[in-house]
Every structure is written in C-alpha cells, then in structure tokens.
Design an enzyme around this catalytic site. Sequence first.
Site, PDB file in Angstrom:
ATOM      1  N   ASN A 202      -3.347  -2.861  11.708  1.00 15.24           N
ATOM      2  CA  ASN A 202      -2.597  -3.157  10.485  1.00 15.24           C
ATOM      3  C   ASN A 202      -1.935  -4.540  10.547  1.00 15.24           C
ATOM      4  OD1 ASN A 202      -1.657  -1.643   7.947  1.00 15.24           O
ATOM      5  ND2 ASN A 202       0.209  -2.609   8.694  1.00 15.24           N
TER       6      ASN A 202
ATOM      7  N   SER B 291       9.877 -11.659  14.538  1.00 16.90           N
ATOM      8  CA  SER B 291      10.993 -10.853  15.029  1.00 16.90           C
ATOM      9  C   SER B 291      11.507 -11.421  16.341  1.00 16.90           C
ATOM     10  CB  SER B 291      10.477  -9.428  15.244  1.00 16.90           C
ATOM     11  OG  SER B 291      11.376  -8.681  16.005  1.00 16.90           O
TER      12      SER B 291
ATOM     13  N   ASN C  77       4.990   2.653   3.541  1.00 18.72           N
ATOM     14  CA  ASN C  77       6.389   2.862   3.955  1.00 18.72           C
ATOM     15  C   ASN C  77       7.353   2.484   2.829  1.00 18.72           C
ATOM     16  OD1 ASN C  77       8.259   3.737   5.889  1.00 18.72           O
ATOM     17  ND2 ASN C  77       8.730   1.632   6.494  1.00 18.72           N
TER      18      ASN C  77
ATOM     19  N   ASN D 299       0.830  -1.218   0.000  1.00 22.16           N
ATOM     20  CA  ASN D 299       0.000   0.000   0.000  1.00 22.16           C
ATOM     21  C   ASN D 299       0.858   1.261   0.000  1.00 22.16           C
ATOM     22  OD1 ASN D 299       0.963   0.134   2.573  1.00 22.16           O
ATOM     23  ND2 ASN D 299      -1.011   0.161   3.603  1.00 22.16           N
TER      24      ASN D 299
ATOM     25  N   ASN E  86      16.579   3.085  13.952  1.00 23.26           N
ATOM     26  CA  ASN E  86      17.525   1.981  14.100  1.00 23.26           C
ATOM     27  C   ASN E  86      18.966   2.452  13.915  1.00 23.26           C
ATOM     28  OD1 ASN E  86      14.932   0.360  12.590  1.00 23.26           O
ATOM     29  ND2 ASN E  86      15.702  -0.395  14.531  1.00 23.26           N
TER      30      ASN E  86
ATOM     31  N   PHE F  65       5.346  -9.988   4.427  1.00 24.37           N
ATOM     32  CA  PHE F  65       6.191  -8.960   5.040  1.00 24.37           C
ATOM     33  C   PHE F  65       5.381  -7.754   5.496  1.00 24.37           C
ATOM     34  CE2 PHE F  65       9.148 -10.902   1.902  1.00 24.37           C
ATOM     35  CZ  PHE F  65      10.221 -11.190   2.719  1.00 24.37           C
TER      36      PHE F  65
ATOM     37  N   TYR G 180       4.258  -3.127  19.150  1.00 21.83           N
ATOM     38  CA  TYR G 180       4.781  -3.756  17.926  1.00 21.83           C
ATOM     39  C   TYR G 180       5.139  -5.219  18.209  1.00 21.83           C
ATOM     40  CZ  TYR G 180       8.143  -5.340  14.487  1.00 21.83           C
ATOM     41  OH  TYR G 180       8.805  -6.114  13.566  1.00 21.83           O
TER      42      TYR G 180
ATOM     43  N   LYS H 199       3.407  -8.928  16.839  1.00 21.57           N
ATOM     44  CA  LYS H 199       4.082 -10.105  16.252  1.00 21.57           C
ATOM     45  C   LYS H 199       3.767 -11.354  17.064  1.00 21.57           C
ATOM     46  CE  LYS H 199       6.252  -8.196  12.801  1.00 21.57           C
ATOM     47  NZ  LYS H 199       5.882  -8.478  11.432  1.00 21.57           N
TER      48      LYS H 199
HETATM   49  P1  NAD Z   1       9.258  -2.050   5.481  1.00 23.50           P
HETATM   50  O1  NAD Z   1       8.429  -1.048   6.195  1.00 23.50           O
HETATM   51  O2  NAD Z   1      10.395  -1.563   4.668  1.00 23.50           O
HETATM   52  O3  NAD Z   1       8.334  -2.972   4.553  1.00 23.50           O
HETATM   53  C1  NAD Z   1       7.002  -3.268   4.871  1.00 23.50           C
HETATM   54  C2  NAD Z   1       6.176  -2.970   3.636  1.00 23.50           C
HETATM   55  O4  NAD Z   1       4.823  -3.298   3.900  1.00 23.50           O
HETATM   56  C3  NAD Z   1       6.205  -1.495   3.227  1.00 23.50           C
HETATM   57  O5  NAD Z   1       6.509  -1.400   1.848  1.00 23.50           O
HETATM   58  C4  NAD Z   1       4.793  -0.999   3.517  1.00 23.50           C
HETATM   59  O6  NAD Z   1       4.395   0.005   2.595  1.00 23.50           O
HETATM   60  C5  NAD Z   1       3.993  -2.272   3.376  1.00 23.50           C
HETATM   61  N1  NAD Z   1       2.754  -2.299   4.171  1.00 23.50           N
HETATM   62  C6  NAD Z   1       2.589  -2.004   5.480  1.00 23.50           C
HETATM   63  N2  NAD Z   1       1.318  -2.171   5.847  1.00 23.50           N
HETATM   64  C7  NAD Z   1       0.641  -2.603   4.736  1.00 23.50           C
HETATM   65  C8  NAD Z   1      -0.702  -2.932   4.471  1.00 23.50           C
HETATM   66  N3  NAD Z   1      -1.636  -2.852   5.426  1.00 23.50           N
HETATM   67  N4  NAD Z   1      -1.046  -3.339   3.231  1.00 23.50           N
HETATM   68  C9  NAD Z   1      -0.109  -3.411   2.249  1.00 23.50           C
HETATM   69  N5  NAD Z   1       1.180  -3.098   2.444  1.00 23.50           N
HETATM   70  C10 NAD Z   1       1.555  -2.691   3.674  1.00 23.50           C
HETATM   71  O7  NAD Z   1       9.765  -3.097   6.588  1.00 23.50           O
HETATM   72  P2  NAD Z   1      10.870  -4.234   6.456  1.00 23.50           P
HETATM   73  O8  NAD Z   1      12.051  -3.805   7.252  1.00 23.50           O
HETATM   74  O9  NAD Z   1      11.044  -4.652   5.064  1.00 23.50           O
HETATM   75  O10 NAD Z   1      10.153  -5.378   7.304  1.00 23.50           O
HETATM   76  C11 NAD Z   1       9.367  -6.371   6.684  1.00 23.50           C
HETATM   77  C12 NAD Z   1       8.723  -7.219   7.756  1.00 23.50           C
HETATM   78  O11 NAD Z   1       9.732  -7.779   8.590  1.00 23.50           O
HETATM   79  C13 NAD Z   1       7.782  -6.439   8.687  1.00 23.50           C
HETATM   80  O12 NAD Z   1       6.673  -7.262   8.978  1.00 23.50           O
HETATM   81  C14 NAD Z   1       8.622  -6.228   9.931  1.00 23.50           C
HETATM   82  O13 NAD Z   1       7.844  -6.123  11.088  1.00 23.50           O
HETATM   83  C15 NAD Z   1       9.459  -7.501   9.943  1.00 23.50           C
HETATM   84  N6  NAD Z   1      10.730  -7.329  10.658  1.00 23.50           N
HETATM   85  C16 NAD Z   1      11.562  -6.316  10.303  1.00 23.50           C
HETATM   86  C17 NAD Z   1      12.758  -6.131  11.009  1.00 23.50           C
HETATM   87  C18 NAD Z   1      13.675  -4.990  10.665  1.00 23.50           C
HETATM   88  O14 NAD Z   1      14.473  -4.603  11.522  1.00 23.50           O
HETATM   89  N7  NAD Z   1      13.623  -4.436   9.471  1.00 23.50           N
HETATM   90  C19 NAD Z   1      13.092  -6.993  12.060  1.00 23.50           C
HETATM   91  C20 NAD Z   1      12.209  -8.030  12.373  1.00 23.50           C
HETATM   92  C21 NAD Z   1      11.026  -8.199  11.664  1.00 23.50           C
HETATM   93  C1  WQD Z   2      20.383  -1.515  18.134  1.00 17.92           C
HETATM   94  C2  WQD Z   2      21.338  -1.029  19.226  1.00 17.92           C
HETATM   95  C3  WQD Z   2      20.379   0.610  20.684  1.00 17.92           C
HETATM   96  C4  WQD Z   2      19.920   3.720  17.633  1.00 17.92           C
HETATM   97  C5  WQD Z   2      14.649  -2.899  16.860  1.00 17.92           C
HETATM   98  C6  WQD Z   2      13.299  -3.413  17.250  1.00 17.92           C
HETATM   99  C7  WQD Z   2      13.180  -4.867  16.911  1.00 17.92           C
HETATM  100  C8  WQD Z   2      13.558  -5.142  15.451  1.00 17.92           C
HETATM  101  C9  WQD Z   2      14.827  -4.465  15.047  1.00 17.92           C
HETATM  102  C10 WQD Z   2      11.635  -5.304  14.062  1.00 17.92           C
HETATM  103  C11 WQD Z   2      20.686  -0.880  20.588  1.00 17.92           C
HETATM  104  C12 WQD Z   2      21.516   1.212  19.887  1.00 17.92           C
HETATM  105  C13 WQD Z   2      20.206   2.542  18.289  1.00 17.92           C
HETATM  106  C14 WQD Z   2      20.666   4.882  17.938  1.00 17.92           C
HETATM  107  C15 WQD Z   2      21.949   3.593  19.522  1.00 17.92           C
HETATM  108  N1  WQD Z   2      12.599  -4.648  14.532  1.00 17.92           N
HETATM  109  N2  WQD Z   2      21.207   2.487  19.223  1.00 17.92           N
HETATM  110  N3  WQD Z   2      21.664   4.771  18.860  1.00 17.92           N
HETATM  111  O1  WQD Z   2      16.387  -1.966  19.317  1.00 17.92           O
HETATM  112  O2  WQD Z   2      17.746  -4.044  18.729  1.00 17.92           O
HETATM  113  O3  WQD Z   2      15.632  -3.625  17.571  1.00 17.92           O
HETATM  114  O4  WQD Z   2      14.825  -3.097  15.455  1.00 17.92           O
HETATM  115  O5  WQD Z   2      11.181  -6.333  14.433  1.00 17.92           O
HETATM  116  O6  WQD Z   2      11.872  -5.227  17.186  1.00 17.92           O
HETATM  117  O7  WQD Z   2      13.145  -3.233  18.662  1.00 17.92           O
HETATM  118  O8  WQD Z   2      17.546  -2.184  17.054  1.00 17.92           O
HETATM  119  O9  WQD Z   2      18.851  -0.693  15.625  1.00 17.92           O
HETATM  120  O10 WQD Z   2      17.140   0.311  17.198  1.00 17.92           O
HETATM  121  O11 WQD Z   2      19.217  -0.676  18.123  1.00 17.92           O
HETATM  122  O12 WQD Z   2      22.858   3.567  20.367  1.00 17.92           O
HETATM  123  O13 WQD Z   2      20.429   5.984  17.396  1.00 17.92           O
HETATM  124  O14 WQD Z   2      21.790   0.282  18.870  1.00 17.92           O
HETATM  125  O15 WQD Z   2      20.382   1.113  21.998  1.00 17.92           O
HETATM  126  O16 WQD Z   2      21.645  -1.241  21.548  1.00 17.92           O
HETATM  127  P1  WQD Z   2      16.836  -2.941  18.306  1.00 17.92           P
HETATM  128  P2  WQD Z   2      18.153  -0.755  16.931  1.00 17.92           P
END
Ligand code: NAD
Ligand code: WQD
Length: 337
Positions: A99, A124, A35, A32, A199, A80, A149, A153
């Site tokens: 969502n 995650s 992001n 959609n 992040n 995803f 969040y 999950k």
């Molecule tokens: P992202 O935001 O780059 O990608 C998610 C995509 O989903 C986006 O393009 C967004 O536009 C789309 N989207 C969101 N809600 C939607 C909806 N209702 N309908 C259609 N499209 C929708 O995120 P990402 O980093 O690629 O992460 C992908 C998946 O992996 C997510 O579910 C996220 O929670 C999970 N995940 C990500 C991380 C991370 O650190 N990146 C870590 C663990 C898990």
């Molecule tokens: C990593 C380390 C911070 C930013 C998050 C979500 C997790 C997953 C991945 C989706 C930590 C430190 C960070 C900054 C810093 N997402 N930090 N300065 O918190 O491990 O995980 O993203 O599922 O659910 O919680 O990742 O990259 O935010 O942080 O010092 O500006 O970097 O304290 O130690 P995190 P992160």
Amino acid sequence: MQILVTGGLGYIGSLTCIELIEAGFEPIIIDNLSNSKLQVLNRIEALTDVRPVFYQGDICDSAFMQSVFSAQKIESVIHFAGLKSVAESVSHPLEYYANNVNGTLVLLHAMRKANVKSLLFSSSATVYGDPKVVPITEKTPTGATTNPYGRSKYIIECMLSDLFQAQSDWSITILRYFNPVGAHPSGTMGEDPQGIPNNLMPYIAQVAVGRRDVLSVFGDDYATEDGTGVRDYIHVMDLVEGHLAALKTVSKKSGLHIYNLGTGQGSSVLQMIAAFSQASKKKINYKICPRRPGDIAQCWANTDKAARELNWKATRTLLDMATDTWHWQEKNPQGYV
Ligand code: NAD
Ligand code: WQD
C-alpha cells in the site's frame, strides 16, 4: 489551482482540505475509505460551503490514477494516503509495503505521465529510529527504523531522493511529522481511530469520554524527567498550516526539500494526561504498565529549518491540543457516524 490530495478524507488530509479551500486552492480528493468515512466530505462542506471533487479509489490502481490526472488540471500533489499503524505493520508487512511503497510508485508514475512534478509527502519522525541525540535535525541520520511502517516511509524517502537525482526539475517536499494530535477548533472534525486506539491522545480522549476504563501508561522508568516517554506533540492545525506554508514557498521551486514539522518541545505521557484533565475537567484513570516493545524514551524536533525556509512555526500549546481534542471527542463520542 488544483491540488490532488491523496488520503484526503483521513485525519490530517481532511483538515488540510479545509485550509486549502480557505486559502483559495481547489482540493481534488482521492481516498479508498480504508481508514475514513464518506461523512467527512459532508463535514468539509459544512465548514467551507464547498464540496470538493472526490474520487473513491485506490492509489495502487494505475488506470484509476491516470484517469484522475487526465480528467483534472492538477498542479501539485499532497500525498497522505497510506496505512499508519505500527502494530499492524508488524503483523501485515506485505500489505504495508504494497500500500505505502507501491501506492507511492503508482502515484509517481501517474504524475510523470501527466507532467505534474510537484509533490508534498507525509513522512514521519519514525525514519530517525531511536535518535542518539535530541533535538532531531533534518541532518540526523535516518534509516535505522524499527518496524515495517517506518521502513515503508524510509523506502519512499529513498525513492523520492533517487527520483530527484534523476529529474532535478521536480519539486519534492518531504515533511517529517512528529506526533500530530488535536482536532479542528469547531469540534466537528478530528481523528477517528477504528477499534482500540494505538496512540496516546485518542486513547486518553476515549477514557475521558467513558468509552474506555483506564489508560495504560507504557513505562515510568525511562531516563526522562518523570520516567514516562517524551514526544513532540504538534497540534494538527499547526501541522496543516505547515503544509500550506510549504505549498506556497518551496513547492514552487524545484528541489528536494526536507523539513521536520514539530513544535520543538517534548512532553511526557504524564504531562499529556494532566493537560487533558485540565481541558476536559475529567479525571483520567491510568495505571503504570511495562514499557511497550519498540518504544523509544524521547524524541523531539529541531524546527529551525522550517521556521527559516517556510516561515512557519507551530504556535498552539499542549492545552490547545487537549482542548480541541476534547471538544471533538465530547461532540462525537463515537467519531464520524
Ligand atoms: P489516516 O489513516 O487518517 O488517513 C490516511 C487516508 O488514506 C485514509 O483516509 C485512508 O482511507 C486513505 N488511504 C490509505 N490507503 C489508501 C490507498 N491505497 N488508496 C487511497 N486511499 C488510501 O492517517 P493520517 O493520520 O491522516 O495520516 C496521513 C499520513 O501522514 C499517512 O501517510 C501517515 O503515515 C502520515 N503520518 C501520520 C502520523 C500520525 O500520527 N497521524 C504521523 C506521521 C506521519
Ligand atoms: C506516545 C507516547 C507511548 C499509548 C507513533 C508511531 C509514529 C507516528 C506517531 C506515524 C509513548 C505512550 C501510548 C498508550 C502510552 N505515526 N503511550 N499509552 O509511539 O511516539 O508514535 O505515532 O508516523 O510512527 O510510532 O506515539 O501516541 O503511540 O505514543 O503510555 O496507550 O505515549 O509509550 O511514550 P509514538 P504514541
């Protein structure tokens, strides 16, 4: 073979589409654009010479989802799509549950109606909360999540497990990602956070490229080797290869399959900064700040199960992650424009 990729224009989904195409699959993308940008489709085409079928729409829209399944011959789904900002989930919990949880429910209903029973889900490491013991195995208790969040999950994992208990002919694969970072080695595709990055890696990259002045290091008084937080950073291309490995193996077998996708190694914030300085040949300005509320000290994965059952292991180093992130950031300082 058609694979529906929800969120397929996002960071991990778009790179997965590249690998799917290269492996001979046909990704059908739903996004959609909440992001992500349409421009990503052009980049996929530039790298693969294939422009995947793309549906702009919302996974929460039941009629839309059913129409996609009717129009295509989908065999498997990689899910995803979701919202992923921890901070935003705290201020907008209902949007996150709507969502992520409801979106997944609508998807599952549409799959059931279309008789598609193979799903890979992006979970995650956040479902483990603050683990008592590291490394984390798939048997480490889940559920003590610390934010909406993470809870979204965890709730989805519970829903998937209940679905499998009721309908054991489904193949449901839950992939628990640790900390995905890095970009496509071409430097043309990578993570493009909107606004100020939450992040670590994208923040460091934006300091290196001059978009931000200084990185705040959240705490140097943790019980870790250098006092800063330790995480299991995994190169996004390794993560993507983990999906392909799961798709080719367990997604063909009915079952509830759960895997950690990480490297098995922890790295500190200061180690990340050092790797990025080395890759970019730039000094990364940083200042030590108080701990970020809700952060845990350390977390990394035990990845033996994925190695054993998926025949997959992450191979890229911290320097590879920093180098590829830097190439992407340097070539695309404002992301996808
Ligand atoms: P992202 O935001 O780059 O990608 C998610 C995509 O989903 C986006 O393009 C967004 O536009 C789309 N989207 C969101 N809600 C939607 C909806 N209702 N309908 C259609 N499209 C929708 O995120 P990402 O980093 O690629 O992460 C992908 C998946 O992996 C997510 O579910 C996220 O929670 C999970 N995940 C990500 C991380 C991370 O650190 N990146 C870590 C663990 C898990
Ligand atoms: C990593 C380390 C911070 C930013 C998050 C979500 C997790 C997953 C991945 C989706 C930590 C430190 C960070 C900054 C810093 N997402 N930090 N300065 O918190 O491990 O995980 O993203 O599922 O659910 O919680 O990742 O990259 O935010 O942080 O010092 O500006 O970097 O304290 O130690 P995190 P992160």
